[in-house]
Scaffold this motif. Structure first.
Motif, PDB file in Angstrom:
ATOM      1  N   THR A   1      18.522  -0.442   4.632  1.00 41.39           N
ATOM      2  CA  THR A   1      20.072  -0.584   4.008  1.00 41.39           C
ATOM      3  C   THR A   1      19.665   0.746   2.198  1.00 41.39           C
ATOM      4  O   THR A   1      18.661   0.329   2.371  1.00 41.39           O
ATOM      5  CB  THR A   1      20.694  -1.544   3.681  1.00 41.39           C
ATOM      6  N   LEU A   2      20.729   1.344   2.306  1.00 49.96           N
ATOM      7  CA  LEU A   2      20.293   2.927   0.945  1.00 49.96           C
ATOM      8  C   LEU A   2      20.456   1.344  -0.130  1.00 49.96           C
ATOM      9  O   LEU A   2      19.528   1.710  -0.634  1.00 49.96           O
ATOM     10  CB  LEU A   2      21.140   3.426   1.504  1.00 49.96           C
ATOM     11  N   ARG A   3      21.441   0.680  -0.442  1.00 49.92           N
ATOM     12  CA  ARG A   3      21.247  -0.072  -1.442  1.00 49.92           C
ATOM     13  C   ARG A   3      21.015  -1.787  -1.026  1.00 49.92           C
ATOM     14  O   ARG A   3      21.488  -2.163  -0.898  1.00 49.92           O
ATOM     15  CB  ARG A   3      23.227  -0.087  -1.931  1.00 49.92           C
ATOM     16  N   LEU A   4      19.467  -1.438  -2.042  1.00 54.90           N
ATOM     17  CA  LEU A   4      18.942  -2.529  -2.059  1.00 54.90           C
ATOM     18  C   LEU A   4      18.702  -3.878  -3.076  1.00 54.90           C
ATOM     19  O   LEU A   4      19.434  -4.393  -2.487  1.00 54.90           O
ATOM     20  CB  LEU A   4      17.501  -1.976  -1.880  1.00 54.90           C
TER      21      LEU A   4
END
Lengths: 451, 244
Positions: free
Chosen positions: B239-242
């Protein structure tokens, strides 16, 4: 053997391989002339000396006062004098300009006009064979014509060349041969490690320190340019060898030993073979390093610093991410081809969306996947990487690496970033492509709310 | 006296058992007060805790609420183990959320690992009780590996699981090993017993998908392996937003 006073002739000597240790190498092995046998069949008229279609090398011999005909222009098929000669230009295995054939055609015109009174000569440029961007101004002479050759047929003694601007009659056709890269280039490339330009000559920028190239090994050139280049290469080599110490002007990478995990990824990643393992430590040869930053971006433990990669780019991104504009696109362009193209877009006044913020980086291979994800998280709606064409990259595999990173990132993160990261490959002259791509990108991304 | 709570979310309990097995835990019992540890005691005063060690990932709203509650109450949250720090092995479940604790609240100290090695657990416990310094390793697994300096990345990566126990670096033998991009501290235990590193510690400061993308771009992955899930790592949903 008997007359040589210094007994320098040894008939029994065999070929042998000798190793030399040298301080510098100049690659000046030149180019090769295209072979009429190889490409002669793809032309409007096939190469066939016995049908009076000869190559420019053969014509040179006919013109030569000491040649087989003592300078008499004859037809090869029957030995009768040639009365109307047609020179076909731009005969090359590549669609790139060889640069010298126009002056050779001029020479033929002069020879024929000076020595023969009753012989006519025409120089024909077939648009289908001409390069898109000739590197020289093509011949401006009453005998030279640019045309589309429609058909070539043989009637008795003559070849009739039908074109859109008239019909030409020839009893001797000369194919003016261009040049092609030296066939040994690929072998050298494996040994030395450099990149080839789009027409497969040596790309001098990609050569390691201590190795220079000059002459037509780096591309077709005219004579004065060759001399100039050779002098320059010799001077550079001399300066290099006469210095007691060498200074590198490039921003070079340095290893931070306490962070280095000794995984060796950088050794594999470095396109210039500058990184080696010496006594259980990673060592970067500052003279081989060209400051591309690929190692710094590959290092998983931040064990290599490169001031540009570690400080300047993040600082620029931090400053730009505060700027409020929507949609906002980060354009990372390599400082060679990519930035050249962006600059070209500016110079030629191609309009592109003001939401595109351009940052120049040493090489787009120095953009690691983390920088892309963090800028997407940091408020940019899209990231566009602009680099040169694969194979023309002066850091050899910068574009390839960037493409692989984006591909694997998209594979891993899927839909989240699929439409938000792009790679564009251009040459420095293709500003319009950059402008088009930016506008298209903004249009497609526009209105997408921040994820 | 520091009051410590031990919270278990979705997990196997291995990390908390590792704490129980750690010699430093005896010191914790002496010099700190444990106010919540349902795994081994009936103490039930989580609201009193100054430091809360969280094991396991967040999979439902009530767990998310609990984490936010602890955070608003002012306690320091320390995620322990890869499930808490990265989402963990449960990220492989397709139709289930498995979010790291850091997605919901700010985290300063964390300790990944599946389970974390005893040496690191020990120094974490000491820092909780006595305020000593605790820092995560800065180097990758490769630096601790028995096959250090034996790498060769020019070979094609053909296997995810090694066909036989290797005698040199896995990557040299064509087996995918995430050692180069994975945080060290484990002493490369898996490699010692013949299993390639699968990245249970997560990556060093960068996020794992990005680190993997960097690794994969340098390695020569064979066409058959392209697109295999194992390339994406086992312990983190890509996922991009971690983290917050």
């Amino acid at each position: 053997m008997d007359v040589c006073s210094s007994h320098a002739i040894d008939l029994d000597r065999e070929s042998q391989t000798t190793k030399f240790t040298v301080g510098g190498i100049i690659l000046a092995m030149g180019a090769e002339l295209c072979s009429p046998e190889e490409i002669g069949t793809t032309l409007p008229v096939s190469y066939d000396p016995y049908n009076d279609v000869i190559s420019s090398y053969e014509f040179e011999r006919l013109c030569a006062p000491d040649g087989p005909t003592k300078g008499k222009l004859i037809r090869v098929s029957d030995g009768t004098p040639a009365k109307s000669i047609v020179v076909l230009q731009c005969i090359s295995s590549q669609r790139s300009c060889s640069g010298y054939c126009c002056s050779i055609a001029q020479k033929y015109i002069d020879i024929v006009n000076e020595t023969e009174d009753d012989v006519s000569i025409s120089v024909l440029y077939d648009r289908a064979l001409m390069p898109d961007e000739p590197s020289v101004t093509i011949l401006d002479d009453s005998n030279a014509h640019v045309c589309n050759i429609e058909r070539v047929r043989k009637t008795g003694r003559y070849h009739i060349i039908e074109t859109d601007s008239g019909t030409y009659k020839a009893d001797l056709i000369v194919l003016n041969m261009g040049m092609q890269p030296n066939k040994n280039i690929t072998k050298l490339q494996a040994d030395i490690g450099f990149n080839l330009s789009h027409d497969e000559y040596i790309l001098p920028m990609s050569l390691p320190t201590g190795i220079w190239a000059c002459g037509s090994a780096t591309g077709p050139k005219v004579y004065p340019e060759l001399v100039r280049e050779a002098q320059l290469a010799a001077l550079e080599a001399l300066i290099f060898l006469y210095q007691e110490s060498h200074e590198t002007t490039e921003t070079t990478a340095t290893v931070i030993t306490e962070n280095c995990g000794l995984c060796g990824l950088c050794i594999e990643a470095c396109p210039h073979h500058a990184i080696t393992l010496v006594e259980n430590a990673i060592r970067i040869d500052p003279f081989k390093c060209k400051g591309c930053g690929i190692c710094a971006s590959t290092c998983p433990t931040r064990g290599i610093t490169d001031s540009v990669i570690q400080d300047e780019i993040p600082a620029a991104l931090a400053a730009l991410s505060k700027w409020k504009k929507s949609p906002k696109i980060l354009v990372l362009s390599c400082e060679s081809c990519g930035y050249g193209a962006v600059d070209n877009a500016g110079v030629r006044r191609y309009e592109y969306d003001p939401g595109a913020l351009v940052v120049s980086v040493p090489c787009i291979g120095c953009i690691d996947a983390n920088l892309i994800t963090s800028s997407l998280q940091g408020g940019f709606d899209g990231v566009l990487l602009v680099g040169g064409y694969e194979g023309t990259c002066k850091h050899l595999k910068g574009v390839q690496l960037a493409r692989q990173r984006i591909d694997s990132l998209v594979k891993l993160l899927g839909n989240e970033i699929k439409d938000r990261v792009r790679l564009l490959t251009v040459s420095a002259m293709e500003g319009h492509k950059v402008a088009d791509q930016i506008n298209q990108f903004v249009e497609e991304i526009g209105g997408t709310p921040e994820v | 006296m520091t009051r410590i709570g031990f919270v278990q979310l979705n997990s196997c309990g291995g990390c908390l058992f590792s704490i129980l097995a750690n010699p430093v835990f005896l010191d914790v019992l002496k010099s700190a007060e444990i106010c919540y540890f349902p795994l081994v005691s009936e103490l039930n005063a989580l609201e009193k805790a100054d430091v809360v060690v969280v094991e396991g990932c967040v999979t439902c709203e009530s767990e998310e609420k609990l984490i936010r509650q602890i955070y608003t109450a002012g306690a320091t949250i320390i995620p322990l183990g890869t499930c808490a720090t990265h989402g963990g092995i449960m990220s492989q479940a397709e139709h289930m959320q498995s979010n790291p604790v850091g997605k919901y609240v700010d985290i300063e100290t964390r300790l990944p690992g599946c389970p974390p090695p005893q040496s690191l657990i020990g120094s974490l416990l000491l820092s909780m009780v006595h305020g000593t310094e605790f820092s995560l390793p800065k180097k990758s697994v490769c630096s601790e590996c028995a096959y250090t300096m034996d790498q060769d990345f020019s070979n094609e990566i053909r296997y995810i699981n090694p066909p036989e126990t290797p005698r040199s670096c896995f990557i040299r033998e064509g087996v995918l090993c995430l050692g180069p991009v994975t945080m060290g501290g484990c002493g490369a235990k898996c490699v010692r017993v013949g299993t390639p590193c699968d990245g249970c510690f997560g990556s060093l400061e960068r996020n794992m998908p990005a680190a993997l993308a960097n690794l994969i771009s340098v390695l020569k992955i064979s066409p058959e392996l392209q697109g295999q899930a194992a390339l994406a790592g086992r312990y983190q949903k890509p996922t991009l937003r971690l983290e917050k």
